[in-house]
Scaffold this active site. Structure first.
Site, short mmCIF file in Angstrom:
data_model
loop_
_atom_site.label_atom_id
_atom_site.label_comp_id
_atom_site.label_asym_id
_atom_site.label_seq_id
_atom_site.Cartn_x
_atom_site.Cartn_y
_atom_site.Cartn_z
CG MET A 175 -1.80 1.06 1.26
SD MET A 175 -3.17 0.55 2.17
CE MET A 175 -2.74 -1.03 2.75
CB CYS A 176 1.58 3.66 -2.14
SG CYS A 176 2.36 2.21 -2.88
N GLY A 177 1.23 5.74 0.02
CA GLY A 177 0.64 7.03 0.35
C GLY A 177 0.77 7.92 -0.86
CG ASN B 257 -2.82 3.19 -2.08
OD1 ASN B 257 -2.21 2.18 -1.75
ND2 ASN B 257 -3.73 3.75 -1.31
#
Ligand SMILES: *[C@@H]1O[C@H](CO)[C@@H](O)[C@H](O)[C@H]1NC(C)=O
Ligand SMILES: *[C@@H]1O[C@H](CO)[C@@H](O)[C@H](O)[C@H]1NC(C)=O
Ligand SMILES: *[C@@H]1O[C@H](CO)[C@@H](O)[C@H](O)[C@H]1NC(C)=O
Ligand SMILES: *[C@@H]1O[C@H](CO)[C@@H](O)[C@H](O)[C@H]1NC(C)=O
Ligand SMILES: *[C@@H]1O[C@H](CO)[C@@H](O)[C@H](O)[C@H]1NC(C)=O
Length: 592
Positions: free
Chosen positions: A1-3, A76
């Site tokens: 997961m990313c921001g 994301n």
């Protein structure tokens, strides 16, 4: 997961991102951070993009990813199906490849509509001067928009901070009703900023855009361009009800086994096990390499209830036998006074006797007790597997400290008592810091698993909540099926965005097998009376189909545990003022 994040200023002056938001974005993507700024003079605007990557597999792909025409992509998400991503290819690159080749908005929609899996995106098309953004059909990844009351500024971000000045901007979750496009050319000085939305199928006629400032106007695109819904519509049929019966009011495993034998539902149950098994399989394969091979790569939010037990049994099928699985079980410490009160009330109300050990340990909350029993069942079914039952004991002091420091920002912009309880319980559970008991000893354990499976979506689809019984009593099957359709439609705004922000804060990725597109499609084709039979007692009727599947999978007593919500199971709700309503605004989130 990313921001992922983008700050757009519709003047040539750049705007910085608030330091605290930057920090929170980095928690989501600790492996690589990068910022890119784009300026344009005609039309006049400046965009600041910030991307923080959690590396899951393959070689690390930095973001924002840029193509040779200067388009920028912030992704994301995970592709679990729909578009082909060959082993060795990276999904971020593959999707940008497809998007770069798009000639029109309908091409963009067609690409995004094919992805199966959770996602939130920001995509900047340089020549067109526009920004696409949105979330998947269920809203399994968070995306917030924050509108400056000064109309020349807006922000899209995975997570925000409660400490931003609410007088200068409005922060809301981006409704997961479609994909959005802002044309940065279109704004003339006096007009409001136009945001076009391309809905998933038909947007429900009673949907309203709440809370947006007047400087923003949402325009439905009436060109007929829509995204194809990735799931089949819900079967609304309420005729032809099959009758089940159960004589006891406290159902036992034998009652369930009898129902299984007489139900004629074998085929449906096998199909459910297959489709859910495949969903779990997709979510536990190709996991990142762990430095220490003795550490689990997958963790499960685990109460010992039927939803998490089924996930554990299915995960056991697909995770190599020599890898441990972390079962994360959270408990909040009861105050002495409340312990006595609470137990006293139970004794009076229900006439139950309380086992001694409940009175003895302040962390022996209901979910701890069912969790331990669940562990026994799993160990009996799969004795070679190392099951790490992680006892996460949270004291009131620690809860108070971390709520103010972290959790209240992650829950934001949601703000109810229920958001607070669940947000805190899930945050501590997902952190995975607790103890393993080994005989009479306890050993510290910190789960290093980057993938966290959660059972969310089972109750909404299979009528697990007590409000479903109320609805069934007052308005029958018709009322029930309408309630289920409504709840599945709003699960993004009630739960998923929040849970994604909470879990991702630990640099971990939440995965939701019950909300896999194929699982939802399968359950949607079934008439409601096959999923649940609320004329049967608690512990049997709600999520009946799942209970039958549990028996089929070899599970025992956990298959007849009544549904218990996490805030009660972990006893976090007991720590707080018991007179407050779950839907009230929570003062503990704002008084920091
Ligand atoms: C693509 O790269 C990102 C960032 O390195 C990584 O998290 C992701 O798992 C990769 N995806 C695939 C399918 O390899
Ligand atoms: C809005 O933002 C512009 C550009 O930064 C600034 O010049 C203006 O003073 C702001 N207006 C208000 C009301 O804050
Ligand atoms: C709908 O989308 C098409 C294609 O992007 C665009 O040409 C048209 O102007 C849009 N309509 C509205 C009402 O925004
Ligand atoms: C955590 O709580 C359990 C009760 O569920 C208790 O047995 C255990 O000793 C506690 N561990 C610690 C380290 O407090
Ligand atoms: C809904 O369920 C009924 C009863 O099983 C079935 O006959 C019907 O085909 C289903 N409808 C759809 C659209 O799946």
């Amino acid at each position: 997961m990313c921001g992922i994040c983008c700050v757009v200023s519709l003047t040539s002056s750049q705007r910085a991102l608030h330091n605290h938001v930057y920090e929170l974005l980095r928690h989501r993507g600790p492996d690589h951070s990068q910022d890119v700024t784009t300026n344009s003079l005609d039309p006049e605007y400046s965009c600041f993009f910030s991307a923080h990557v959690l590396h899951m597999r393959g070689s690390l792909t930095p973001q924002p990813l840029q193509d040779d025409r200067g388009n920028l992509f912030l992704w994301n998400g995970e592709v679990f199906g729909g578009l082909t991503v060959e082993p060795g290819e990276n999904d971020t690159k593959v999707i940008l490849g497809y998007l770069s080749a798009c000639k029109s908005p309908s091409d963009v929609l067609s690409i995004l509509g094919q992805v199966k899996g959770p996602w939130a995106i920001i995509y900047y098309q340089k020549e067109e001067h526009c920004i696409w953004f949105g979330r998947d059909f269920f809203g399994r990844r968070s995306l917030l928009w924050s509108w400056g009351l000064n109309e020349s500024l807006f922000t899209l971000t995975s997570v925000s901070s409660r400490s931003l000045d609410p007088r200068s901007s409005v922060c809301l979750e981006v409704p997961a009703v479609g994909v959005y496009r802002v044309d940065l050319k279109s704004r003339s000085q006096r007009e409001s900023l136009k945001v076009e939305v391309y809905p998933w199928g038909d947007l429900h006629s009673d949907f309203t855009w709440e809370g947006l400032p007047s400087s923003v106007s949402i325009v439905m695109n009436n060109s007929g361009l829509v995204l194809l819904s990735p799931t089949s519509p819900m079967n609304m049929s309420t005729t032809d009800v099959e009758k089940n019966s159960c004589r006891s009011s406290q159902p036992s495993l034998d009652d369930l086994k009898m129902l299984l034998a007489s139900s004629g539902k074998q085929e449906t149950i096998h199909r459910l096990v297959d489709v859910l098994g495949e969903a779990v399989h997709r979510r536990v394969q190709h996991l990142p390499h762990q430095c220490n091979p003795h550490q689990a790569k997958v963790a499960i939010l685990f109460s010992g209830g039927i939803d998490s037990m089924i996930l554990a049994v299915l995960a056991d099928r697909y995770i190599p036998a020599d890898q441990p699985i972390d079962l994360l079980n959270v408990a909040f410490k009861l105050q002495e006074s409340k312990l006595n009160q609470g137990l006293g009330k139970k004794v009076r109300n229900k006439g139950h006797t309380i086992p001694d050990d409940i009175a003895m340990s302040k962390f022996d909350v209901p979910d701890r007790i069912t969790g331990r029993a669940g562990l026994q069942e799993l160990a009996a079914l799969s004795p070679k597997r190392k099951w790490n039952f992680v006892e996460i004991n949270v004291t009131q002091e620690e809860l108070k400290e971390l709520r103010v420091r972290n959790i209240c920002h992650l829950v934001h912009p949601l703000d109810t008592v229920l958001d607070d309880s669940i947000g805190c319980a899930v945050w501590f559970a997902a952190r995975g810091r607790g103890f393993l008991s080994e005989g009479t000893q306890a050993r510290q354990h910190c789960s290093a698993a980057k993938v966290v499976l959660t059972g969310i979506g089972a109750d909404e689809q299979l009528a697990g909540y007590s409000r479903h019984r109320v609805r069934f009593k007052t308005s029958g099957l018709q009322g029930l099926v309408k309630e289920l359709a409504m709840e599945l439609g709003r699960i993004s705004s009630r739960n998923l965005g929040r849970d994604d922000r909470i879990i991702a804060d630990h640099g971990k990725e939440a995965r939701f097998p019950y909300l896999d597109e194929d699982v939802v499609s399968f359950l949607n084709t079934l008439p409601v009376w096959e999923k649940a039979d609320l004329s049967l007692p608690r512990g049997l009727g709600e999520k009946l189909l799942l209970r039958l599947a549990a028996v089929e999978l070899g599970l025992g007593p956990c298959a007849v545990l009544p549904k218990r919500a996490m805030q009660f199971g972990s006893r976090i709700a007991k720590l707080e003022n018991s007179r407050e309503k779950a839907s009230e605004k929570c003062s503990r989130l704002t008084t920091s």
